[in-house]
Design an enzyme around this catalytic site. Structure first.
Site, mmCIF file in Angstrom:
data_model
loop_
_atom_site.group_PDB
_atom_site.id
_atom_site.type_symbol
_atom_site.label_atom_id
_atom_site.label_comp_id
_atom_site.label_asym_id
_atom_site.label_seq_id
_atom_site.Cartn_x
_atom_site.Cartn_y
_atom_site.Cartn_z
ATOM 1 N N THR A 26 24.982 104.003 -27.632
ATOM 2 C CA THR A 26 24.398 103.228 -28.734
ATOM 3 C C THR A 26 25.157 103.669 -29.966
ATOM 4 O OG1 THR A 26 22.695 104.883 -29.167
ATOM 5 C CG2 THR A 26 22.083 103.065 -27.704
ATOM 6 N N HIS A 27 25.348 102.759 -30.910
ATOM 7 C CA HIS A 27 26.142 103.055 -32.111
ATOM 8 C C HIS A 27 27.537 103.564 -31.710
ATOM 9 C CE1 HIS A 27 22.364 103.127 -34.637
ATOM 10 N NE2 HIS A 27 21.846 103.500 -33.482
ATOM 11 N N GLU B 176 40.939 89.767 -25.899
ATOM 12 C CA GLU B 176 41.003 89.555 -27.343
ATOM 13 C C GLU B 176 40.825 88.078 -27.683
ATOM 14 O OE1 GLU B 176 44.103 92.483 -29.164
ATOM 15 O OE2 GLU B 176 44.754 91.957 -27.142
ATOM 16 N N SER C 22 54.575 93.214 -24.915
ATOM 17 C CA SER C 22 54.992 93.121 -26.307
ATOM 18 C C SER C 22 56.460 92.738 -26.351
ATOM 19 C CB SER C 22 54.781 94.485 -26.970
ATOM 20 O OG SER C 22 55.631 94.648 -28.077
ATOM 21 N N LYS D 182 53.991 98.479 -23.701
ATOM 22 C CA LYS D 182 52.675 97.911 -23.970
ATOM 23 C C LYS D 182 52.141 97.053 -22.825
ATOM 24 C CE LYS D 182 50.316 98.115 -27.047
ATOM 25 N NZ LYS D 182 50.306 97.367 -28.268
ATOM 26 N N GLN E 278 31.486 59.852 -36.880
ATOM 27 C CA GLN E 278 32.706 59.886 -36.074
ATOM 28 C C GLN E 278 33.258 61.309 -35.969
ATOM 29 O OE1 GLN E 278 35.564 56.609 -36.347
ATOM 30 N NE2 GLN E 278 37.136 58.122 -36.844
ATOM 31 N N ASN F 128 27.807 51.172 -32.309
ATOM 32 C CA ASN F 128 26.920 52.288 -32.648
ATOM 33 C C ASN F 128 26.140 52.796 -31.438
ATOM 34 O OD1 ASN F 128 27.854 51.655 -35.171
ATOM 35 N ND2 ASN F 128 25.884 51.032 -36.028
ATOM 36 N N LYS G 167 32.737 64.272 -32.457
ATOM 37 C CA LYS G 167 33.313 64.494 -31.130
ATOM 38 C C LYS G 167 34.301 65.652 -31.026
ATOM 39 C CE LYS G 167 32.646 59.831 -30.375
ATOM 40 N NZ LYS G 167 32.534 59.803 -31.866
#
Lengths: 456, 456, 456, 456
Positions: free
Chosen positions: D154-155, D289, D276, D282, D321, D109, D324
């Site tokens: 903004t927005h 992403e 792609s 592409k 346990q 422990n 981790k």
């Protein structure tokens, strides 16, 4: 009034009373609580526990309490810890000691589970209506420019041409699945817990099947311990809401992009835009941003309630009182959001010209590879060859459709005069005619299927 | 081998290659990937895109690749970015350039969605089996001491007597609901995306319904954009897992309590206990604690994937690559946990004597109130009177059943000689005979219903 | 009144107005909003943008608005979308057109960030007080039975003897760490955004350092875009609350266990217990269960806001409006909970006799192994030998301390007469005297350290 | 080899062994485990529990085990349940029975808590390095086009002009705060638990302060029960990672937008783009992403571990346990991601021309209102008047800067010849010169401050 207290030698600490009280939020269950109590009074009479006149007095007294709630006249009293206490307290004031017979054979554990399930059933129905209307709005707007070509994106890069109708419908089907999940949540809620007592079952011969029928439940719970502790239906409701929220956030994100100056595919109506306190020119897509942002709370409510339920040991623990607020908030959030989105869609200006202008010939590179496939070249090799053509065009600062035949033939001898035909968007769309594809004809069939599905 | 590259002028950065690579985890989709590719080759032939010999070569070559995987002989190559690339690369090595025809009219976007859905369908089936077996173990152990009385707890305080069988079954029904949710997840997965291309649909006349039938899907996707971007099925799977995990955590919590020295109702078999590296006497319920603790990761996976999907703009974005690992881990977690819990239950020692000894007469206080109700006193008043009796008994350091009649009569004149009969646990159990109640007879009926439900 | 509108040709949709409105919740920022506006008016004057009389009029008018809020006299008007609009609207009513000068060079983007940070700073201070008091209560109750032996548990199995004081203090230190995290959250909040405008900075020569000093901020933001979009401080606050909630849930869980009939180590005062509507004998630890259950919403708020912030593109997006409600609810939750827990601890009855009675000699098995280590046997082997002794005792239905010497010597010849001395709890406790150990003397030192730390 | 077993009469179930085993993931703690054990051996010697030669043998044997790990030669054995067992088992093979003395006075422990804290300290340092480098890359690229004007959003609507350098730096400061949180996490981890035994403290006179110094801890734990159960440091680490992830997702989102065809402000280097399998043209921003998508797992790990810890009752439970794996995965995720993002930024092509072209004169509407403020009109009124001008221009399909004076004067008589000067982007930028603003001069000061902060 408290529904207990004989056993204690002291008053409850005042701060604890406030912490413990659920009336501030469970008051919205008053209809369900009263309806459930009326059914219980009748069931007690049928079981011979109450006389008919007693049951009659209870049912009528409860009706009067309901009327007070509906009229906005109900006055909570300081000691009302929850909606159950509040209703019984008022009932006692109205009809006297016989009110004390109502809680016979019942516990708040099975009572609140019953109230809450009734509420979830109704909430599912309400949300269904809103989802249905938003889906309908998508159909309407899909139909309007059903065959208008626009760029389809993957990785936010222009990929292949699609049509506006096809794209709108791509947001329709997720809503249809949401409808299915709301139905599943309603089914999960539709199991009657009343008659389970605190955990061991009621000690009176109640006909629970009759109770279920009267209250509109589909079935009765099979195990009284499980009945007072099961909150699966609440989680299913929250999950359905969270996933619906994810879908709205995706639709919103794309609409925000498309209404930016840079895309310019759509424009929000002034009635669905907001301004800035500082910048006079701003027209902001606030409702879409709220649709995107509010998924946070929906996801939070789901993981919050899962956390609360984790490791709960026994039949009923007070922790379960935490079950209601997240659902109430999820419901309110979606009921406020869905109609605004439907209105926004219905008033949206669509700019097919801007969309058509964004169609880049390079988006037909796949069709160019398919052209080579038609000449007998394996697709993998065709892909490589066209990739080189794209790079060549880019190096020259030209469009891929502007490469002359000799240049193409240096890449592959399979290129021929007929290659020019590849760069026809209409034809490219039409080629994708398999079920679910973007060919106008396939999209028309899809629209019909969507309409049928929505009606179903 | 990369499935692209003609267009780029440089090698991909090595660290990016490592970040991007999904082969380390999507390699476990090899069966689904190969099966899907075989079906695709046949569909291309049927559509006239490939000749029969070409399709034959592809199908057989793929079979050979599968064999290599199954035999553990498959060797990934450095450039294999994902399972699709790995399979096509190996196929090319085996059968030459014709392998380059396999990817005609298909994209990894629809391919991976197909593979993943096939995997989820199988994962649901596998988990069904494990849930079924755990539910079966609960039935078996419920039956064994079906009518053994034990304390029922609410708020972890002794509440009312129940029976062991009733309690065991209270953990059975949640599993049955989990089974239903796994079915719903499977149904959500059972929609074929193959034939949707990158997002716009395939440009070849593929019969997608036939493809669906061959691969065991229930239906085909209705919209190609939605088909490559829909991950609802993955979330439904994770939700079903998370809720199943919550149920296991609740069962585990209670078993941990019951196996403590203080409760002592059950004892874990040595084969299902673990020891301490320091304390030689310890016998720890590790598997139960893991069952309780592992719900954390299940809940985390669900909220993680919801977060990933939030606000994703278009058809396919690379973010979607994050969809697999949480499901794989949820599956592995539950498949490791469920059989251990079934084994633990089947070998559990139950101590009916310890449970009976914990039955405190105060647990019959409700029955005492019901006794007064039988004498015509409204329940609310009866509750108050019995509360006073409990307090009196406590003040005297006696059990409530030890109060003599005169003391009781001072509290209420309705108490009479027959009050002694209240303190009979068997009778108290028997009174709770309504559907779902703890009366032995009701529990027997419940057991039969459970058995039928499990078989259904 | 709206702070924008000249640009729009239509009224905002009514449902959108409702969806958009934040006044129902941001009204609780009125103090911060007014204080910030007063400071802004002064800063504008100092920068020569306003005349002193204008600034004076604004500051005094705002003081009057504040007074109306404090007196409960403030009346929201239908068009007030948020607290900023409400205050400016009322200010205009009170002092006329000069009110229109207040918003010069400022945006709601930097204004709301300023208000919210001021609120978080105060919220941290308030919670610090409550955490401090709960920690104090733990110290008090630790001291009372500081050296009373009780079983220490791992895996909920009796492990080794500890003392009550040691156990109480094990819940003290986590609170001290929570205090540190609340301080970190306060520091994160203490950075002034005002003067950042909408995103590009203010166009007037404002002395932002002076503004920061006046409002009690530690520093000013370094980048105006970051300033209007940074919500790290909000997440740090939520994280501190969630982790505090986890600690309370662990304390609560253990208290619930210890107050069960089976453990019986503690008993809640009647003022901190609640009853059952059905079962007259019940005394339920509701406040503890709420402490355990409410961590769900705290965790949910954290993961919800993280989700909302994920992938937000630019400086200010409306999504950020979702930042306040989770913090308000987290604050209210903890402020309601913490004092109740402190009261519960202070009135708790502790039963040292019950704890002592639960000390099982097998808990000294480690000491028995240490005994063998003292005889020169490597610990690993000693552990194995004592394990066998435990098994033997169990098989005989005896305590390990009851095994006679010959039996022990059959296991290992190293056992001798002096083995009996191992089974002395006092001595076993005293042996654990290293820093942080359970020896009474170490616990006394720990108590002093705790007292110093709490004062620090 | 198991570190226990004498007490059990049966072999552990095989499936349980697999469920229970943590070696598959905690094997990566081998360095920390061995280092901790070497320190423990020395401490035992110093306390007189081991002889110097014994300690020597242990330390050297452990060094040999370490060497085997480092060389990749270490062979796990079937029974190794965790890294502690594996190391002790191998040590026994190497040096014989004296290995059995290592675990004296220690428990897994406190041992695992020590190992894990050492790991977290190192993980924080590693991540600091990566964060530092990414921040450095942002500085470099900010500097390059420090004063290049671009639209601020903004927005996602064009709001006001800013400079590229200002925008780049808006992503720098969040990373600096992340650095602070990683430091806080490291500090939280830097408290030594070793010497706390299973929960009650070690029974040998270990000098824990010396141990802490040797292992690089800042302090020692104050309470042995808390020491084995405290996972605050793990949560702080996960929180720091999740918030860092949120920042990366925001940067990524904006880069994805800016690299779309529609924005076109930046272009990813081919080495940081992917292609792609279907569409030859592409060029996808996969690493961005992934940066956006991977925040999901980071948020999930945080809420998962909070859920696991909720309501854990006692000192050490096996649930711990589960602590981790989420940290290991968070660490691996960020270490894979951060260098790729730094490389991507360093190779990014920036297109100042495209950014300048996107500057819309309407973005100066605020400056136009400020112009009116300069003429003595209150800002609120000026805002309204400019709003009308914007609407007028829009109705005419003209830019606001193209409205002639008479048209403007119809809106307000305050407009004058000098109004033309408003529409100068350079001047507009320069006006925002307050600290943190977008004026080139302010941005230069900001860059210097950033450089100092990064060095600090």
């Amino acid at each position: 009034m408290k529904l207990w207290g004989g056993r204690m030698s002291k008053e409850t600490d005042e701060l604890l009373q406030r912490l413990n009280a659920s009336l501030p939020f469970d008051i919205r269950l008053y209809r369900e609580d009263i309806r459930g109590s009326q059914a219980w009074a009748r069931a007690l009479a049928q079981a011979g526990v109450l006389s008919q006149p007693e049951a009659q007095a209870l049912v009528e007294g409860l009706a009067q309490v309901l009327q007070e709630f509906e009229a906005g006249d109900f006055q909570p009293a300081p000691g009302d810890e929850d909606i159950h206490t509040a209703v019984e307290r008022r009932l006692t004031e109205l009809i006297g000691p016989v009110a004390g017979k109502l809680h016979t054979g019942r516990s708040r554990n099975d009572q609140v589970a019953t109230d809450f399930r009734l509420w979830v059933m109704r909430a599912c129905d309400d949300l269904q209506g809103d989802v249905q209307d938003l889906a309908q709005a998508l159909l309407e707007r899909a139909e309007e420019h059903l065959e208008a070509p626009m760029p389809g994106y993957t990785h936010l890069q222009r990929a292949q041409p699609i049509t506006w109708g096809h794209w709108m419908l791509s947001h329709f089907w997720p809503l249809l699945r949401d409808r299915g999940r709301l139905r599943q949540a309603r089914t999960a809620a539709g199991v009657l817990p009343l008659g389970s007592g605190a955990l061991a079952g009621t000690s009176y011969p109640i006909d629970r099947q009759a109770l279920a029928r009267e209250l509109g439940f589909d079935s009765v719970s099979s195990n009284s311990i499980d009945a007072v502790s099961d909150r699966d239906f609440a989680l299913q409701f929250l999950f359905a809401c969270a996933l619906l929220g994810v879908h709205l956030s995706r639709l919103a994100e794309q609409m925000i992009l498309f209404s930016s100056a840079e895309f310019g595919f759509v424009e929000l109506d002034d009635a669905y835009s907001t301004g800035s306190s500082l910048m006079p020119q701003k027209k902001n897509p606030d409702p879409l941003e709220l649709a995107r942002g509010k998924v946070g709370r929906l996801v939070g409510h789901l993981s919050g309630l899962l956390t609360t339920l984790k490791g709960l040991p026994s039949a009923y623990d007070k922790d379960l009182q935490e079950d209601k607020e997240p659902l109430f908030d999820a419901y309110d959030t979606l009921r406020a959001l869905l109609p605004v989105l439907a209105g926004l869609l219905r008033t949206l200006q669509v700019h097919p010209g801007r969309m058509a202008a964004a169609l880049d010939p390079a988006m037909l590179a796949t069709d160019l590879a398919d052209y080579l496939v038609g000449k007998g070249i394996p697709f993998r090799q065709a892909h490589e060859l066209v990739g080189r053509a794209v790079r060549l065009a880019e190096a020259r600062g030209a469009g891929i459709h502007e490469l002359e035949l000799p240049a193409l033939r240096e890449i592959s001898a399979a290129f021929d005069e007929d290659v020019a035909r590849v760069f026809d968007v209409e034809a490219a769309l039409a080629r994708r005619g398999a079920e679910g594809g973007t060919a106008p004809e396939a999209v028309r069939r899809q629209l019909q299927a969507a309409r049928r599905a929505l009606a179903g």
